[in-house]
Scaffold this active site. Structure first.
Site, PDB file in Angstrom:
ATOM      1  N   SER A   9      18.011 -56.206-106.160  1.00 12.74           N
ATOM      2  CA  SER A   9      19.637 -55.643-106.488  1.00 12.74           C
ATOM      3  C   SER A   9      19.863 -54.979-104.802  1.00 12.74           C
ATOM      4  CB  SER A   9      19.245 -55.103-107.355  1.00 12.74           C
ATOM      5  OG  SER A   9      18.867 -55.058-108.624  1.00 12.74           O
ATOM      6  N   ASP A  11      21.951 -51.525-104.715  1.00 12.73           N
ATOM      7  CA  ASP A  11      22.134 -50.009-104.560  1.00 12.73           C
ATOM      8  C   ASP A  11      23.166 -49.599-104.152  1.00 12.73           C
ATOM      9  OD1 ASP A  11      19.376 -50.213-106.186  1.00 12.73           O
ATOM     10  OD2 ASP A  11      18.159 -48.997-104.871  1.00 12.73           O
ATOM     11  N   THR A 208       2.159 -41.744-114.765  1.00  6.51           N
ATOM     12  CA  THR A 208       2.516 -41.521-113.643  1.00  6.51           C
ATOM     13  C   THR A 208       3.336 -40.009-114.013  1.00  6.51           C
ATOM     14  OG1 THR A 208       4.855 -42.985-113.319  1.00  6.51           O
ATOM     15  CG2 THR A 208       2.067 -42.996-111.694  1.00  6.51           C
ATOM     16  N   GLY A 210       5.405 -37.949-111.620  1.00 11.46           N
ATOM     17  CA  GLY A 210       6.723 -37.527-110.583  1.00 11.46           C
ATOM     18  C   GLY A 210       6.082 -36.972-110.198  1.00 11.46           C
ATOM     19  N   ASP A 234      15.095 -37.615-101.376  1.00 12.85           N
ATOM     20  CA  ASP A 234      15.422 -38.511-102.997  1.00 12.85           C
ATOM     21  C   ASP A 234      14.088 -39.474-103.227  1.00 12.85           C
ATOM     22  OD1 ASP A 234      16.395 -40.333-104.006  1.00 12.85           O
ATOM     23  OD2 ASP A 234      17.052 -42.108-102.690  1.00 12.85           O
ATOM     24  N   THR A 236      14.275 -41.643-105.464  1.00  9.80           N
ATOM     25  CA  THR A 236      14.360 -43.136-105.874  1.00  9.80           C
ATOM     26  C   THR A 236      13.479 -44.038-105.174  1.00  9.80           C
ATOM     27  OG1 THR A 236      16.879 -42.680-105.815  1.00  9.80           O
ATOM     28  CG2 THR A 236      16.220 -45.039-106.058  1.00  9.80           C
ATOM     29  N   GLY A 239       8.069 -45.031-107.966  1.00  9.02           N
ATOM     30  CA  GLY A 239       7.604 -45.269-108.844  1.00  9.02           C
ATOM     31  C   GLY A 239       7.384 -46.445-108.367  1.00  9.02           C
ATOM     32  N   ASP A 240       7.881 -47.534-107.745  1.00  8.79           N
ATOM     33  CA  ASP A 240       8.104 -48.489-107.147  1.00  8.79           C
ATOM     34  C   ASP A 240       6.897 -48.302-106.094  1.00  8.79           C
ATOM     35  OD1 ASP A 240       9.840 -49.447-108.744  1.00  8.79           O
ATOM     36  OD2 ASP A 240      11.385 -48.959-107.390  1.00  8.79           O
ATOM     37  N   GLY A 275      17.033 -43.116-100.122  1.00  9.74           N
ATOM     38  CA  GLY A 275      17.167 -45.052-100.749  1.00  9.74           C
ATOM     39  C   GLY A 275      16.103 -45.041-100.883  1.00  9.74           C
TER      40      GLY A 275
END
Ligand code: RIB
Length: 298
Positions: A9, A11, A208, A210, A234, A236, A239-240, A275
């Site tokens: 995707s 963002d 998880t 955080g 950030d 974002t 987790g990935d 990012g």
């Protein structure tokens, strides 16, 4: 080979110091377009850390499709199985970053076309993988198909059930590593006490937390791996990053405890830049971290 099957995707990220209420307009601080998609993020994280990674997914025939695919290639990900679908838009995520944390509206676009038919068309490539990395930004029937395929062919599966979608519970036992965050774990299993839940899925369920780390059961007892504290810009893609890094470490033969510690460093570095992919570390950056263990097989 690690096969990441998932979303690719763009963002669209707005940074604000005030989140609007429904019906309200506020001034934002900044707007940026960055590369994302949970699948693509996991692929980039794994490739930057030295994994041999092949991406499976779909992009639209628009400019975003070209750019997102080129970005994967630039990061060393094999994109030969990624399908471009004309007259469709590439997936997008509309992200608000407030005090370093994010809120996301995800619009699947071409990611919705990662169908069982598409997976069958790339089956030879899928079966060449030792690991599948999956998340929930592609259709659930495809996720279940992949889990069954992996089960049949002895391919290990790392599954991050984000964003949460109902899944037939019989599939969870077939997954090797299940990585929900706290909210997803509650949605999946209900309000079960963490230690009890972890005990039901030893060495398989990793919750998880955080900024608070990771919980899992090592086969003898529940374990809390604290997060590694650092600069927060950030969250974002953290987790990935964790999921991609964990899979790389496991694929190189590290045990689960070491793999979690390796992935925790990667996750902590990822939040230090803006990012989803901005802060994902390379192997050199990770090796330079004071908590990197030279005995890890990387
Ligand atoms: O996990 C973060 C990702 O989820 C973002 O990059 C965005 O694409 C979203 O869907």
């Amino acid at each position: 080979m690690i096969g990441v099957i998932g979303s690719i995707s763009t963002d669209f990220v707005v940074t604000t110091n005030r989140v609007p209420k429904q019906g309200e307009t506020v001034y934002g601080e900044a707007f940026e377009t960055t590369y994302g998609g949970k699948g693509a993020n996991q692929a980039v994280a794994a490739a930057r850390l030295g994994g041999q990674v092949k991406m499976f997914g779909c992009v639209g025939g628009d400019q975003f499709g070209k750019e997102t695919k080129a970005n994967l290639e630039d990061n060393g990900v094999d994109v030969s199985a990624v399908k471009t679908i004309e007259n469709t838009t590439t997936g997008s995520a509309h992200i608000t970053v407030f005090e370093g944390d994010n809120a996301i509206v995800y619009v699947p676009g071409a990611n919705q076309l990662v169908t069982i038919d598409y997976l069958k068309s790339v089956e030879e490539d899928l079966l060449a993988c030792d690991y599948f990395v999956i998340q929930n930004e592609i259709p659930m029937p495809s996720i279940q198909y992949l889990i069954d395929l992996a089960d049949k062919h002895d391919i290990k599966v790392t599954y991050d059930p984000a964003p949460f979608i109902e899944i037939d519970p019989s599939y969870l036992k077939k997954v090797d590593y299940l990585l929900p965050n706290e909210t997803e774990a509650k949605e999946m299993f209900g309000d079960v006490e963490a230690d009890q839940l972890l005990g039901q899925y030893p060495t398989q369920l990793l919750i998880t937390l955080g900024g608070d780390g990771v919980l899992y059961h090592d086969g003898n007892q529940p374990v809390h791996v604290p997060a590694i504290k650092g600069e927060l810009v950030d969250t974002t893609g953290a987790g990935d990053t964790f999921s991609g890094a964990l899979t790389v470490a496991l694929s190189k033969g590290n045990n689960l405890t070491d793999a979690i510690q390796f992935a925790a460093i990667a996750g902590s570095l990822s939040v230090s830049k803006f990012g989803a992919q901005g802060g994902m570390p390379t192997l050199d950056t990770l090796k330079a971290h004071k908590q990197f263990n030279v005995n890890w097989q990387i």
